[in-house]
Design a protein around this motif. Structure first.
Motif, mmCIF file in Angstrom:
data_model
loop_
_atom_site.group_PDB
_atom_site.id
_atom_site.type_symbol
_atom_site.label_atom_id
_atom_site.label_comp_id
_atom_site.label_asym_id
_atom_site.label_seq_id
_atom_site.Cartn_x
_atom_site.Cartn_y
_atom_site.Cartn_z
ATOM 1 N N LEU A 101 -2.678 4.255 6.958
ATOM 2 C CA LEU A 101 -2.174 5.013 7.799
ATOM 3 C C LEU A 101 -2.579 4.916 9.363
ATOM 4 N N LYS A 102 -4.072 4.878 9.343
ATOM 5 C CA LYS A 102 -4.810 4.599 10.769
ATOM 6 C C LYS A 102 -4.243 3.177 11.374
ATOM 7 N N ASN A 103 -4.213 2.250 10.365
ATOM 8 C CA ASN A 103 -3.720 0.808 10.814
ATOM 9 C C ASN A 103 -2.510 0.755 11.548
ATOM 10 N N LEU A 104 -1.451 1.671 10.919
ATOM 11 C CA LEU A 104 -0.075 1.584 11.508
ATOM 12 C C LEU A 104 -0.241 2.444 13.195
ATOM 13 N N LEU A 105 -0.941 3.442 13.067
ATOM 14 C CA LEU A 105 -1.355 4.103 14.456
ATOM 15 C C LEU A 105 -1.966 3.253 15.619
ATOM 16 N N ASP A 106 -2.790 2.413 14.857
ATOM 17 C CA ASP A 106 -3.666 1.678 15.883
ATOM 18 C C ASP A 106 -2.511 0.370 16.216
ATOM 19 N N ASP A 107 -1.622 -0.001 15.560
ATOM 20 C CA ASP A 107 -0.651 -0.901 15.845
ATOM 21 C C ASP A 107 0.327 -0.671 16.997
ATOM 22 N N CYS A 108 0.507 0.683 16.739
ATOM 23 C CA CYS A 108 1.529 1.167 17.829
ATOM 24 C C CYS A 108 1.007 1.848 18.984
ATOM 25 N N ARG A 122 9.353 3.297 9.600
ATOM 26 C CA ARG A 122 7.995 3.769 9.856
ATOM 27 C C ARG A 122 7.983 5.154 9.362
ATOM 28 N N GLU A 123 8.721 6.000 8.946
ATOM 29 C CA GLU A 123 8.745 7.364 8.291
ATOM 30 C C GLU A 123 8.439 6.889 7.096
ATOM 31 N N ASP A 124 9.069 5.954 6.334
ATOM 32 C CA ASP A 124 9.116 5.461 4.947
ATOM 33 C C ASP A 124 7.784 5.040 5.056
ATOM 34 N N TYR A 125 6.900 4.471 5.605
ATOM 35 C CA TYR A 125 5.736 3.766 5.508
ATOM 36 C C TYR A 125 4.735 4.945 5.557
ATOM 37 N N ILE A 126 4.916 5.987 6.364
ATOM 38 C CA ILE A 126 3.986 6.970 6.472
ATOM 39 C C ILE A 126 4.181 7.935 5.206
ATOM 40 N N SER A 127 5.277 8.045 4.702
ATOM 41 C CA SER A 127 5.882 9.005 3.648
ATOM 42 C C SER A 127 5.059 8.353 2.089
ATOM 43 N N ARG A 128 5.089 6.927 2.296
ATOM 44 C CA ARG A 128 4.413 6.437 1.027
ATOM 45 C C ARG A 128 2.951 6.449 1.122
ATOM 46 N N CYS A 129 2.262 6.313 2.262
ATOM 47 C CA CYS A 129 0.730 6.620 2.335
ATOM 48 C C CYS A 129 0.361 8.225 1.832
ATOM 49 N N LEU A 130 1.222 9.018 2.496
ATOM 50 C CA LEU A 130 0.875 10.569 1.972
ATOM 51 C C LEU A 130 1.347 10.758 0.744
ATOM 52 N N LEU A 180 -6.218 -8.544 4.219
ATOM 53 C CA LEU A 180 -5.062 -9.619 4.400
ATOM 54 C C LEU A 180 -3.812 -8.609 4.135
ATOM 55 N N ALA A 181 -3.696 -8.175 2.725
ATOM 56 C CA ALA A 181 -2.553 -7.309 2.587
ATOM 57 C C ALA A 181 -2.336 -6.351 3.507
ATOM 58 N N LEU A 182 -3.361 -5.580 4.007
ATOM 59 C CA LEU A 182 -3.077 -4.453 5.026
ATOM 60 C C LEU A 182 -2.353 -5.019 6.244
ATOM 61 N N SER A 183 -2.851 -5.963 6.642
ATOM 62 C CA SER A 183 -2.493 -6.761 7.974
ATOM 63 C C SER A 183 -0.891 -6.992 8.026
ATOM 64 N N PHE A 184 -0.971 -7.792 6.848
ATOM 65 C CA PHE A 184 0.586 -8.268 6.444
ATOM 66 C C PHE A 184 1.678 -7.200 6.437
ATOM 67 N N THR A 185 1.183 -5.899 5.598
ATOM 68 C CA THR A 185 2.007 -4.744 5.370
ATOM 69 C C THR A 185 2.522 -4.171 6.879
ATOM 70 N N THR A 186 1.502 -4.305 7.826
ATOM 71 C CA THR A 186 1.914 -3.668 9.172
ATOM 72 C C THR A 186 2.592 -4.890 9.935
ATOM 73 N N LYS A 187 2.172 -5.988 9.679
ATOM 74 C CA LYS A 187 3.054 -7.024 10.412
ATOM 75 C C LYS A 187 4.434 -6.983 10.023
ATOM 76 N N LEU A 188 4.931 -6.462 8.963
ATOM 77 C CA LEU A 188 6.496 -6.712 8.601
ATOM 78 C C LEU A 188 7.030 -5.742 9.388
ATOM 79 N N LEU A 189 6.406 -4.686 9.758
ATOM 80 C CA LEU A 189 6.965 -3.685 10.447
ATOM 81 C C LEU A 189 7.324 -4.057 12.011
ATOM 82 N N ARG A 190 6.443 -4.850 12.273
ATOM 83 C CA ARG A 190 6.046 -5.144 13.977
ATOM 84 C C ARG A 190 6.959 -6.471 13.965
#
Length: 458
Positions: A99-106, A55-63, A31-41
């Protein structure tokens, strides 16, 4: 539903990320993962200019989380703390999943992007096919021809037709052979769907009053563009291929969604420059071991897909530039032979057959399947060069020899100056082998051994 109007000022975003990475409850993590991605969407239109930054901030945070966890794993490695290493590994695995979840979402947006963002996973395109789309409702464009590759998916077809006709994807109906192409078919390739040249499709709108749309897309804001064009980001993901288990598989899935890395692609495609740069510090064998590293099935398969895209058979084509493409392919194949690429490919095959390559990666079915896939790629490359050698000796030999690999070996040519006999342009299904390399290949490859190797490995 929600609309984010001030993403920078969201309260609790750090706590949400902690839930994604640290929660021990799978449902909470999901649920947390889905909501994190939803905020960007769900960003408001006023934030469109900032979406790339977010999106770059999101990626940078993951890495950053991945880098910190890998550093922690190395620091506790000598202490033998299995619990600490397991916790760090879990954070890395979840960060990669985020990170994969963000790529799938886009992913749907990537399908609308230019060919430059074509995922590496489909770098080998296969045959080209043109479909005819009839859209009588669209008075401005009632009939259009669109070209695809047989490795493209039906999802690509649906999105491309939608974009071409200016119809919202949700409002479009696409039919062929009396049946509707549905989202259910998205994962099928055109080859799976048995699409043929000039096949007719019919497109229309479910609601005739639906306003036509004009698609605009800033490709630089897409996660796949950001990851592919930032070398530090890409290298960090690529390095994850050396990690064991699920992390390497997840990293591989991400790489298959990104465009082919320019640096790796250039090192393979411009072999003259690659070997000119490395010859002062490394032997040709060491350079090839770096380019085609068989210590990791993931790294090897990634580069083999690039090699195979250059040596795979060319389909008959009379399109402008097709002859130049064939000539470029021939030049690359000659350079590949000249710098010892064929010998390295063949040595990997024979080493695998002898059991000298590491099989520790066969810890699960997915990795074992990739190992077999890389072996099949090696065999296809060897076969194409072997067929080209036979054609150099006698244009009629390839079909006969390749259908009977266990037959008598062909005689060596009398001279090393043999000139390759080429069939009609754009109809060749093998690599042209300049005469100077014919003896090299025939003394390297034993047809009977090649057949035995193939049976043993596959």
């Amino acid at each position: 539903d929600i609309c984010v109007v001030k993403y920078d000022e969201l309260c609790g975003l750090d706590a949400l990320w902690d839930l994604c990475l640290m929660s021990k409850e799978p449902e909470v993590t999901s649920l947390a993962l889905s909501f994190t991605t939803k905020l960007l969407r769900q960003l408001s239109p006023e934030l469109d200019e900032q979406v790339g930054k977010y999106r770059e901030d999101y990626i940078s945070r993951c890495l950053d989380r991945i880098a910190a966890s890998r550093a922690s794993m190395e620091s506790v490695a000598d202490q033998g703390s299995a619990d600490q290493q397991g916790a760090c590994s879990a954070v890395i695995e979840r960060s990669v999943a985020i990170l994969k979840n963000l790529l799938d979402d886009c992913h749907g947006k990537v399908l609308l992007a230019s060919d430059k963002l074509r995922p590496h996973g489909v770098v080998s395109r296969g045959a080209k096919v043109t479909i005819i789309v009839n859209a009588p409702q669209m008075k401005a464009l009632p009939k259009v021809e669109i070209s695809f590759f047989m490795t493209d998916t039906m999802e690509v077809v649906r999105h491309t037709v939608s974009r071409t006709l200016g119809i919202h994807l949700e409002a479009m109906r696409l039919l062929t052979k009396g049946a509707e192409v549905l989202p259910f078919h998205d994962t099928q390739t055109l080859a799976d769907y048995k699409v043929v040249e000039k096949q007719a499709f019919a497109a229309g709108q479910r609601n005739l009053n639906y306003e036509p749309v004009t698609f605009t897309l800033d490709e630089s804001t897409l996660p796949s563009f950001i990851l592919a064009h930032n070398h530090a980001y890409f290298n960090q993901i690529f390095d994850l291929l050396s990690m064991p288990g699920a992390v390497a598989r997840q990293a591989w899935d991400i790489l298959m969604l990104l465009p082919t890395n320019e640096q790796i692609h250039r090192s393979i495609t411009d072999l003259n420059a690659t070997f000119a740069t490395s010859e002062s510090n490394h032997s040709p064998e060491d350079t090839w071991r770096t380019l085609l590293d068989d210590r990791s099935v993931f790294k090897l398969l990634y580069t083999l897909q690039i090699v195979e895209s250059y040596v795979e058979p060319s389909e008959p084509s009379l399109e402008e530039g097709a002859a130049d493409l064939m000539s470029s392919r021939d030049e690359w194949c000659a350079n590949f032979l000249r710098h010892g690429g064929f010998a390295h490919i063949y040595s990997i095959l024979t080493n695998r057959a002898a059991g000298s390559s590491s099989r520790s990666e066969h810890s699960d079915g997915i990795t074992a399947a990739l190992w077999k896939k890389s072996t099949a790629s090696l065999l296809r490359i060897v076969k194409l060069f072997f067929a080209g050698t036979m054609a150099t000796i006698n244009p009629a030999l390839p079909d006969t020899v390749l259908n009977k690999l266990n037959g008598s070996p062909a005689p060596l040519p009398e001279s090393d100056d043999s000139v390759a006999a080429k069939p009609p342009p754009l109809l060749r299904s093998y690599c042209v082998v300049p005469g100077e390399f014919v003896r090299l290949i025939l003394t390297t490859v034993d047809a009977q051994q090649l057949l035995t190797t193939a049976i043993k490995l596959l």
